[in-house]
Design a protein around this motif. Structure first.
Motif, short mmCIF file in Angstrom:
data_model
loop_
_atom_site.label_atom_id
_atom_site.label_comp_id
_atom_site.label_asym_id
_atom_site.label_seq_id
_atom_site.Cartn_x
_atom_site.Cartn_y
_atom_site.Cartn_z
N LEU A 1 0.85 -1.18 0.08
CA LEU A 1 0.16 -0.03 -0.08
C LEU A 1 0.91 1.24 -0.15
CD1 LEU A 1 -2.64 -0.75 2.69
CD2 LEU A 1 -2.99 -0.73 0.38
N LEU A 2 0.37 2.30 -0.57
CA LEU A 2 0.92 3.63 -0.52
C LEU A 2 0.20 4.43 0.37
CD1 LEU A 2 3.15 5.41 -1.62
CD2 LEU A 2 1.62 6.24 -3.25
N HIS A 3 0.61 5.12 1.20
CA HIS A 3 -0.10 5.96 2.36
C HIS A 3 0.59 7.48 2.09
CE1 HIS A 3 -0.85 2.72 5.25
NE2 HIS A 3 0.13 2.09 4.60
N LEU A 4 -0.73 8.33 2.17
CA LEU A 4 -0.77 9.57 1.91
C LEU A 4 -1.05 10.48 2.99
CD1 LEU A 4 0.20 11.76 -0.63
CD2 LEU A 4 -2.13 11.53 -1.24
N GLY A 5 -0.41 11.15 3.55
CA GLY A 5 -0.75 12.00 4.71
C GLY A 5 -0.84 13.40 4.45
N LEU A 6 -2.08 14.08 4.45
CA LEU A 6 -1.96 15.47 4.03
C LEU A 6 -2.62 16.21 5.18
CD1 LEU A 6 -4.14 14.55 0.72
CD2 LEU A 6 -1.58 14.98 0.95
N SER A 7 -2.13 17.32 5.48
CA SER A 7 -2.61 18.22 6.69
C SER A 7 -2.58 19.55 5.81
CB SER A 7 -1.86 18.10 7.80
OG SER A 7 -0.61 18.57 7.28
N SER A 8 -3.66 20.39 6.48
CA SER A 8 -4.00 21.90 6.13
C SER A 8 -4.43 22.52 7.43
CB SER A 8 -4.90 21.92 5.15
OG SER A 8 -6.31 21.69 5.43
N PRO A 9 -4.69 23.76 7.28
CA PRO A 9 -5.28 24.57 8.44
C PRO A 9 -6.69 23.80 8.65
CG PRO A 9 -4.18 26.09 7.13
CD PRO A 9 -4.09 24.81 6.41
N HIS A 10 -7.30 23.40 7.66
CA HIS A 10 -8.74 22.84 7.87
C HIS A 10 -8.70 21.35 8.28
CE1 HIS A 10 -9.51 26.54 5.71
NE2 HIS A 10 -9.03 26.10 4.90
N GLY A 11 -7.61 20.73 8.53
CA GLY A 11 -7.69 19.50 9.07
C GLY A 11 -6.66 18.61 8.50
N SER A 12 -6.59 17.35 8.62
CA SER A 12 -5.78 16.42 8.10
C SER A 12 -6.49 15.11 7.40
CB SER A 12 -4.90 15.66 9.01
OG SER A 12 -5.46 15.30 10.41
N ALA A 13 -5.69 14.31 6.66
CA ALA A 13 -6.28 13.02 6.31
C ALA A 13 -5.06 12.13 6.10
CB ALA A 13 -7.01 13.60 4.86
N HIS A 14 -5.68 10.70 6.00
CA HIS A 14 -4.92 9.45 5.64
C HIS A 14 -5.48 8.72 4.78
CE1 HIS A 14 -3.01 5.72 7.53
NE2 HIS A 14 -2.46 5.93 6.28
N LEU A 15 -4.79 8.88 3.51
CA LEU A 15 -5.42 7.78 2.43
C LEU A 15 -4.42 6.87 2.21
CD1 LEU A 15 -5.96 11.24 1.33
CD2 LEU A 15 -7.81 9.93 0.42
N THR A 16 -5.01 5.85 1.58
CA THR A 16 -4.13 4.50 1.17
C THR A 16 -4.75 4.12 -0.50
OG1 THR A 16 -5.61 3.01 2.29
CG2 THR A 16 -3.57 3.82 3.35
N THR A 17 -3.80 3.32 -0.80
CA THR A 17 -4.31 2.93 -2.27
C THR A 17 -3.06 1.95 -2.75
OG1 THR A 17 -4.95 3.45 -4.59
CG2 THR A 17 -3.06 4.54 -3.72
N ALA A 18 -3.57 1.09 -3.59
CA ALA A 18 -2.55 0.01 -4.14
C ALA A 18 -1.16 0.86 -4.57
CB ALA A 18 -3.03 -0.52 -5.34
N LEU A 19 -0.03 0.47 -4.06
CA LEU A 19 1.11 1.01 -4.40
C LEU A 19 1.57 0.78 -5.94
CD1 LEU A 19 4.26 1.31 -2.43
CD2 LEU A 19 4.58 0.41 -4.74
N LYS A 20 1.34 -0.33 -6.25
CA LYS A 20 1.75 -0.60 -7.78
C LYS A 20 0.99 0.25 -8.69
CE LYS A 20 4.56 -3.99 -7.45
NZ LYS A 20 6.00 -3.71 -7.83
N ALA A 21 -0.13 0.64 -8.56
CA ALA A 21 -1.12 1.49 -9.36
C ALA A 21 -0.44 2.73 -9.54
CB ALA A 21 -2.50 1.42 -9.06
N VAL A 22 -0.15 3.48 -8.52
CA VAL A 22 0.74 4.47 -8.31
C VAL A 22 2.08 4.71 -8.88
CG1 VAL A 22 1.56 6.50 -7.01
CG2 VAL A 22 -0.62 5.44 -6.47
N GLU A 23 2.92 3.51 -8.65
CA GLU A 23 4.15 3.28 -9.29
C GLU A 23 4.03 3.12 -10.94
OE1 GLU A 23 7.82 0.45 -8.06
OE2 GLU A 23 5.92 -0.68 -8.80
#
Length: 131
Positions: A76-98
């Motif tokens: 899996l590929l994890h993407l952690g995003l944060s902004s002044p409005h909050g944060s998010a943790h998303l995942t997806t198949a690593l191979k697809a992004v690769e």
């Protein structure tokens, strides 16, 4: 289009349709366009190199963090995003992004990024916005 999975603070998992975008005129960046039913498209732009490193090892700090877990088809590929409005943790198949990321490097190899920058258009846009 790629499905990413958002983990809510309550531990629920929500599928988020995500479009991965790359423009040869802006070769140093990638954009993830998250499609939210309520908010519409939510764009996140960050360095292509950060995404590349994040496929192999935890990378980034601040508002974008990328890291892999698992191996093989289950990775899996994890993407952690944060902004002044909050944060998010998303995942997806690593191979697809690769696979997608490899296509961006076929379009503009890393050693040709500077040549592909459309500096004249960027400078003109910057100067017009400042006027």
């Amino acid at each position: 289009m790629l499905d990413m999975e958002l983990e809510t603070p309550q531990g629920l998992r929500v599928t988020v349709p995500t479009q991965l975008l790359y423009r040869a005129q802006d070769p140093l960046s990638v954009e993830f366009l998250f499609h939210d039913i309520r908010l519409g498209p939510v764009p996140w732009t960050f360095a292509r190199e950060l995404l590349t490193r994040g496929l192999l090892t935890p990378s980034g700090d601040g508002d974008v963090r990328v890291w892999p877990t698992g191996t093989g088809a289950e990775a899996l590929l994890h993407l952690g995003l944060s902004s002044p409005h909050g944060s998010a943790h998303l995942t997806t198949a690593l191979k697809a992004v690769e696979r997608w990321l490899c296509r961006t490097y076929q379009l503009v190899p890393s050693d040709r990024e500077v040549e592909a920058l459309d500096l004249e258009t960027r400078l003109t846009r910057f100067l017009e916005e400042g006027a």
